[in-house]
Design an enzyme around this catalytic site. Structure first.
Site, short mmCIF file in Angstrom:
data_model
loop_
_atom_site.label_atom_id
_atom_site.label_comp_id
_atom_site.label_asym_id
_atom_site.label_seq_id
_atom_site.Cartn_x
_atom_site.Cartn_y
_atom_site.Cartn_z
N LEU A 98 2.41 -5.49 7.39
CA LEU A 98 3.50 -6.39 7.71
C LEU A 98 3.22 -7.13 9.01
O LEU A 98 2.70 -6.53 9.96
CB LEU A 98 4.80 -5.59 7.80
CG LEU A 98 6.09 -6.36 8.09
CD1 LEU A 98 7.27 -5.76 7.30
CD2 LEU A 98 6.45 -6.32 9.57
N SER A 99 3.55 -8.40 9.06
CA SER A 99 3.38 -9.24 10.25
C SER A 99 1.89 -9.29 10.64
O SER A 99 1.08 -9.76 9.83
CB SER A 99 4.26 -8.70 11.38
OG SER A 99 4.30 -9.61 12.44
N SER A 100 1.50 -8.79 11.80
CA SER A 100 0.07 -8.78 12.13
C SER A 100 -0.70 -8.04 11.04
O SER A 100 -1.81 -8.43 10.67
CB SER A 100 -0.15 -8.12 13.50
OG SER A 100 -1.50 -8.19 13.88
#
Ligand SMILES: *[C@@H]1O[C@H](CO)[C@@H](O)[C@H](O)[C@H]1NC(C)=O
Ligand SMILES: *[C@@H]1O[C@H](CO)[C@@H](O)[C@H](O)[C@H]1NC(C)=O
Ligand SMILES: *[C@@H]1O[C@H](CO)[C@@H](O)[C@H](O)[C@H]1NC(C)=O
Ligand SMILES: *[C@@H]1O[C@H](CO)[C@@H](O)[C@H](O)[C@H]1NC(C)=O
Length: 348
Positions: free
Chosen positions: A139-141
């Site tokens: 998730l995200s990075s």
């Protein structure tokens, strides 16, 4: 806006965390080249399949492997399904992954992506993992890193699931963070994006991991435009076209965008959702083929389908509260994981 904290997710899963069959281990032995000194945490449940699936679970900025372990359900389901999870920790102060350097963006180029690939290969060897069931999610990075891993090591992974990430290579540049990309201002044609992926591993002609992506329409951490850019990228890479939208799938306000026949690339757009989009582990595990949801009865069916005499491959075949078929089909055997869950797994 750069980092978000996802620690609020903690409360929801903390209770299950305490009941796990095993614990996270920091691997200290040499697992291969690790140029950026990425710490390697591993979750191996007490009972694993004979040739377990392997999932690489990649955290968000500010996170760590142990934080991702504690704040997602992947370890809990590893106990249930018998797979192994790798929880690496980003090795720099920001706790963000390198998704920007030429090294990390190239097959065997170095940096974080090489370290993660080597963790996967070591785990496959050590636990006699199933090379046909190697997966990556984050998730995200970690969502960005997921797209980096499937682009740079397509021979290693069979599927990926990227939550609120950006297209592979979108962050490329001298800095760790790339505002042009994060703000959704890096726009390319499908062909340009596709070429970026093809250039990640020049000369690679083999199959590519199937991919699903998830993105909230109100994301201000990694702008929603990156959802459209990812769709351009992967539809070009797979050579497939957008076919249809399924609204309110799998939840209210989520739209499932199906490309081609839906087996290679699927994109979920979450209306009204921000960067704190919820990871729904079972949807990811279903995409990986680890979890088989029971077929839902459709409203258009006039007659109820005849009950299946045998449980589905990978389906449930036992458990205290379970009422379905208890025998597995040809080539499968019923394996008891817990009092509540037995599953049809292949006879190896
Ligand atoms: C599990 O591992 C973590 C991280 O290595 C450690 O902090 C924790 O104390 C361990 N928990 C148990 C119950 O052993
Ligand atoms: C990274 O690769 C690009 C070409 O894709 C090149 O223009 C750039 O100079 C390279 N950067 C470094 C630091 O080598
Ligand atoms: C879906 O969106 C509508 C309109 O924004 C909102 O009122 C509703 O609460 C949302 N439903 C869910 C389950 O989030
Ligand atoms: C659904 O389909 C249309 C094409 O008619 C597309 O432009 C749109 O962005 C799709 N996705 C969502 C999430 O609505």
């Amino acid at each position: 806006m750069r980092f978000s904290s996802f620690l609020s997710i903690a409360a929801a899963v903390a209770s299950t965390f305490a009941q796990l069959s095993s614990n996270l281990t920091l691997i200290t032995e040499d697992f291969g080249e690790n140029p950026t000194n990425v710490p390697f945490y591993l979750y191996v449940p007490k009972t694993i399949q004979k040739h377990p699936a392997i999932i690489l679970g990649v955290h968000w900025c500010t996170g760590t492997g142990p934080v991702f372990f504690e704040n997602t359900e992947y370890a809990k389901y590893a106990d249930q399904f018998g797979y192994i999870v790798i929880f690496p920790s980003a090795p720099r102060e920001s706790k963000c992954w390198d998704v920007a350097s030429n090294a990390t963006l190239s097959h065997n180029g170095g940096s974080d992506s090489l370290a993660l690939a080597n963790m996967v290969k070591w785990t496959l060897r050590k636990y006699r993992g199933d090379p046909n069931r190697v997966f990556v999610t984050g998730l995200s990075s970690g969502g960005m890193m997921t797209q980096v891993m499937v682009a740079t090591y397509p021979e290693l992974f069979k599927a990926g699931s990227s939550y609120c990430g950006v297209p592979y290579g979108c962050f490329r540049g001298p800095g760790e963070w790339n505002n042009v990309c994060s703000e959704g201002r890096l726009i390319k044609t499908p062909k340009q994006w596709g070429d970026d992926v093809r250039n990640a591993y020049p000369g690679y002609r083999g199959p590519r991991p199937k991919l699903q992506i998830w993105h909230g329409s109100e994301d201000v951490g990694l702008a929603y435009q990156n959802f459209h850019e990812s769709n351009k990228m992967w539809s070009n890479v797979f050579g497939i076209e957008w076919k249809r939208n399924n609204t309110n799938t799998p939840f209210a306000n989520y739209t499932q965008m199906v490309y081609g026949d839906g087996t290679k690339y699927v994109a979920y757009s979450a209306a009204g959702v921000g960067h704190d989009i919820k990871i729904t582990a079972l949807d990811v595990l279903a995409w990986f083929g680890i979890y088989k949801p029971r077929p839902t009865t459709t409203t258009t069916t006039t007659k109820a389908p005849a009950p299946t005499p045998t449980a589905l491959p990978w389906g449930q075949c036992g458990g205290i509260t379970y009422k379905g078929p208890i025998t597995c089909g040809k080539g499968f055997q019923c394996k008891r994981w817990t009092d509540y869950f037995s599953q049809c797994i292949p006879k190896y």
